[in-house]
Design a protein around this motif. Structure first.
Motif, PDB file in Angstrom:
ATOM      1  N   LEU A  70       0.836  -1.192   0.000  1.00  0.00           N
ATOM      2  CA  LEU A  70       0.000   0.000   0.000  1.00  0.00           C
ATOM      3  C   LEU A  70       0.886   1.263   0.000  1.00  0.00           C
ATOM      4  O   LEU A  70       1.805   1.379   0.797  1.00  0.00           O
ATOM      5  CB  LEU A  70      -0.901  -0.014   1.239  1.00  0.00           C
ATOM      6  CG  LEU A  70      -2.051   0.998   1.293  1.00  0.00           C
ATOM      7  CD1 LEU A  70      -3.032   0.760   0.163  1.00  0.00           C
ATOM      8  CD2 LEU A  70      -2.766   0.883   2.650  1.00  0.00           C
ATOM      9  N   HIS A  71       0.602   2.199  -0.925  1.00  0.00           N
ATOM     10  CA  HIS A  71       1.393   3.423  -1.026  1.00  0.00           C
ATOM     11  C   HIS A  71       0.471   4.644  -1.048  1.00  0.00           C
ATOM     12  O   HIS A  71      -0.692   4.560  -1.458  1.00  0.00           O
ATOM     13  CB  HIS A  71       2.255   3.402  -2.294  1.00  0.00           C
ATOM     14  CG  HIS A  71       3.241   2.282  -2.326  1.00  0.00           C
ATOM     15  ND1 HIS A  71       4.335   2.239  -1.494  1.00  0.00           N
ATOM     16  CD2 HIS A  71       3.295   1.151  -3.084  1.00  0.00           C
ATOM     17  CE1 HIS A  71       5.036   1.128  -1.737  1.00  0.00           C
ATOM     18  NE2 HIS A  71       4.419   0.458  -2.695  1.00  0.00           N
ATOM     19  N   HIS A  72       1.009   5.780  -0.615  1.00  0.00           N
ATOM     20  CA  HIS A  72       0.212   7.006  -0.564  1.00  0.00           C
ATOM     21  C   HIS A  72      -0.310   7.414  -1.937  1.00  0.00           C
ATOM     22  O   HIS A  72      -1.387   7.998  -2.064  1.00  0.00           O
ATOM     23  CB  HIS A  72       1.050   8.152   0.024  1.00  0.00           C
ATOM     24  CG  HIS A  72       1.361   7.978   1.477  1.00  0.00           C
ATOM     25  ND1 HIS A  72       0.392   7.982   2.444  1.00  0.00           N
ATOM     26  CD2 HIS A  72       2.549   7.783   2.130  1.00  0.00           C
ATOM     27  CE1 HIS A  72       0.941   7.805   3.640  1.00  0.00           C
ATOM     28  NE2 HIS A  72       2.267   7.678   3.474  1.00  0.00           N
ATOM     29  N   GLY A  73       0.457   7.120  -2.977  1.00  0.00           N
ATOM     30  CA  GLY A  73       0.047   7.559  -4.311  1.00  0.00           C
ATOM     31  C   GLY A  73      -0.906   6.619  -5.010  1.00  0.00           C
ATOM     32  O   GLY A  73      -1.271   6.857  -6.180  1.00  0.00           O
ATOM     33  N   ASP A  74      -1.351   5.558  -4.364  1.00  0.00           N
ATOM     34  CA  ASP A  74      -2.266   4.616  -5.020  1.00  0.00           C
ATOM     35  C   ASP A  74      -3.606   5.272  -5.324  1.00  0.00           C
ATOM     36  O   ASP A  74      -4.048   6.193  -4.620  1.00  0.00           O
ATOM     37  CB  ASP A  74      -2.503   3.402  -4.107  1.00  0.00           C
ATOM     38  CG  ASP A  74      -1.269   2.520  -3.995  1.00  0.00           C
ATOM     39  OD1 ASP A  74      -0.429   2.568  -4.907  1.00  0.00           O
ATOM     40  OD2 ASP A  74      -1.147   1.789  -2.989  1.00  0.00           O
ATOM     41  N   SER A  75      -4.249   4.755  -6.362  1.00  0.00           N
ATOM     42  CA  SER A  75      -5.583   5.245  -6.711  1.00  0.00           C
ATOM     43  C   SER A  75      -6.564   4.880  -5.603  1.00  0.00           C
ATOM     44  O   SER A  75      -6.308   3.978  -4.792  1.00  0.00           O
ATOM     45  CB  SER A  75      -6.045   4.618  -8.032  1.00  0.00           C
ATOM     46  OG  SER A  75      -6.221   3.221  -7.885  1.00  0.00           O
ATOM     47  N   GLU A  76      -7.706   5.555  -5.586  1.00  0.00           N
ATOM     48  CA  GLU A  76      -8.726   5.296  -4.571  1.00  0.00           C
ATOM     49  C   GLU A  76      -9.213   3.850  -4.642  1.00  0.00           C
ATOM     50  O   GLU A  76      -9.422   3.199  -3.607  1.00  0.00           O
ATOM     51  CB  GLU A  76      -9.900   6.264  -4.769  1.00  0.00           C
ATOM     52  CG  GLU A  76     -11.041   6.095  -3.764  1.00  0.00           C
ATOM     53  CD  GLU A  76     -10.631   6.462  -2.348  1.00  0.00           C
ATOM     54  OE1 GLU A  76     -11.290   5.982  -1.403  1.00  0.00           O
ATOM     55  OE2 GLU A  76      -9.644   7.220  -2.181  1.00  0.00           O
ATOM     56  N   GLU A  77      -9.379   3.353  -5.865  1.00  0.00           N
ATOM     57  CA  GLU A  77      -9.875   1.982  -6.043  1.00  0.00           C
ATOM     58  C   GLU A  77      -8.871   0.957  -5.480  1.00  0.00           C
ATOM     59  O   GLU A  77      -9.251   0.035  -4.771  1.00  0.00           O
ATOM     60  CB  GLU A  77     -10.127   1.703  -7.522  1.00  0.00           C
ATOM     61  CG  GLU A  77     -10.673   0.292  -7.773  1.00  0.00           C
ATOM     62  CD  GLU A  77     -10.891   0.020  -9.253  1.00  0.00           C
ATOM     63  OE1 GLU A  77     -11.342  -1.102  -9.574  1.00  0.00           O
ATOM     64  OE2 GLU A  77     -10.613   0.918 -10.080  1.00  0.00           O
TER      65      GLU A  77
END
Length: 379
Positions: free
Chosen positions: A169-176
């Motif tokens: 999990l990363h801060h820049g991941d998409s909402e989905e």
């Protein structure tokens, strides 16, 4: 002595009938089938008769081959009672006390009971009692250890999945993507907590008992799809999922069913071919559901297929190949299936691969908790 042996042989059916009738009246936990109650005792009766035929006095009996066979039968008897619900050591000893009493009464009735006959009965049955009680206690402890070990092992998978979800999990991941990984982690941690509750519950298990199941009305397809998605992410094998219904509603223990299918999929990956798919198949019938897990690879020998679901199968056959490595998992598969009013099946050969199947009744239970049983029978 020989005359006493002949009387035992001639009246063996009556002895067993009288003994079974008395046991069912005097021992509450013996409320099981006639065949299960009798278990190894007809063999014990034959062995006592054989010893009396060969010996006219007590001297040398402890070296006799038939005496060692009595010890084996009493060990098997104790192990059997460990898988029969609600038995205790006291009740096992009471069975032998009743057996001794019935034998003595019949021998006295036929005027063949002597001091020597009494010594033979006392010596053989006392040793059989000790062996059965010891075997019962050892088997019950082994059952607890295997249940705890299996549950503890199963907890590792959802914890590993939750760790995997958090790790990528990363801060820049998409909402989905964020929501998908969050849901994966939360679901896995919820399952870990459910398994932990089962782990604590297993410590207090009694004779013949398995895990506690919590039945509620659920959509079984949803539970099975979760197993499929998780397995697809964990294993390198291709995982397939085939289901002829979008939704299957019934009274099930979702956690237990998930664990069963996870166990079968894990075994399929572990013991099957690493280059071929593992497939989960679901068939929706009128009043039940059939779930199958198939893999290719080295088949399970036909002679071992009837043994593989049995609790404590090491007592049944020393030469079981890698059966012991399957652990307690398949015994729990059978236990869960039977608690759902269903059964287990196995087909395995070189050409078609290996298919484990379980059937589950949709309405076999009412919502609520029940303790599953570890069934010793062939079915």
């Amino acid at each position: 002595m020989r005359l006493a042996a002949e009387i035992i042989k001639q009246n063996s059916n009556r002895i067993m009938d009288d003994w079974e009738r008395a046991v069912k009246l005097e021992i509450e936990a013996s409320n099981i089938s006639s065949l299960a109650v009798r278990n190894q005792l007809p063999n014990l009766l034959d062995d006592i008769s054989e010893i009396m035929t060969r010996y006219d006095d007590f001297k040398g009996i402890h070296k006799h081959e038939e005496y060692r066979e009595i010890m084996k039968n009493s060990l098997d008897h104790g192990r059997h009672r460990a898988t029969s619900s609600h038995y205790t050591v006291k009740q096992i000893l009471k069975e032998y006390v009743v057996f001794h009493r019935v034998l003595t009464e019949i021998l006295i009735e036929h005027s063949v009971y002597t001091k020597e006959v009494g010594i033979i009965l006392k010596y053989t049955l006392e040793n059989a009692m000790l062996n059965s009680a010891s075997s019962f206690s050892d088997s019950l402890q082994e059952m607890r250890e295997k249940l705890v070990g299996t549950l503890a092992h199963d907890i590792r998978t959802p914890i590993s999945t939750a760790y995997f979800a958090l790790d990528i999990l990363h801060h820049g991941d998409s909402e989905e993507r964020f929501q998908n990984l969050k849901n994966m982690g939360m679901k896995s941690l919820e399952k870990s907590l459910e398994l932990l509750e089962g782990l604590l519950d297993a410590i207090s298990v009694q004779a013949g008992e398995g895990i506690t199941l919590n039945f509620e009305e659920i959509d079984l397809v949803k539970e099975l799809k979760w197993v499929y998605k998780e397995a697809s992410q964990i294993f390198t094998n291709e995982i397939g999922f085939k289901c002829d219904s979008e939704k299957i509603t019934g009274i099930f223990d979702g956690t237990a069913v998930r664990r069963v299918i996870e166990n079968l999929v894990t075994n399929a990956v572990k013991y099957g071919s690493h280059s071929t798919p593992v497939t989960i198949m679901v068939e929706d019938k009128d009043d039940h559901v059939i779930i199958k897990v198939h893999n290719y690879g080295k088949p399970i020998a036909r002679k071992n297929q009837s043994e593989i679901f049995k609790f404590l199968n090491r007592a049944r056959s020393v030469q079981t190949g890698n059966l012991e490595s399957w652990g307690m998992g398949l015994t729990l598969v059978k236990s869960v299936a039977q608690a759902h009013g269903g059964k287990v099946g196995l087909e395995s050969d070189e050409e078609h691969g290996t298919t484990f199947s379980i059937s589950l009744g949709k309405k076999s239970n009412s919502p609520g908790k029940i303790r599953a049983e570890l069934n010793y029978s062939e079915n």
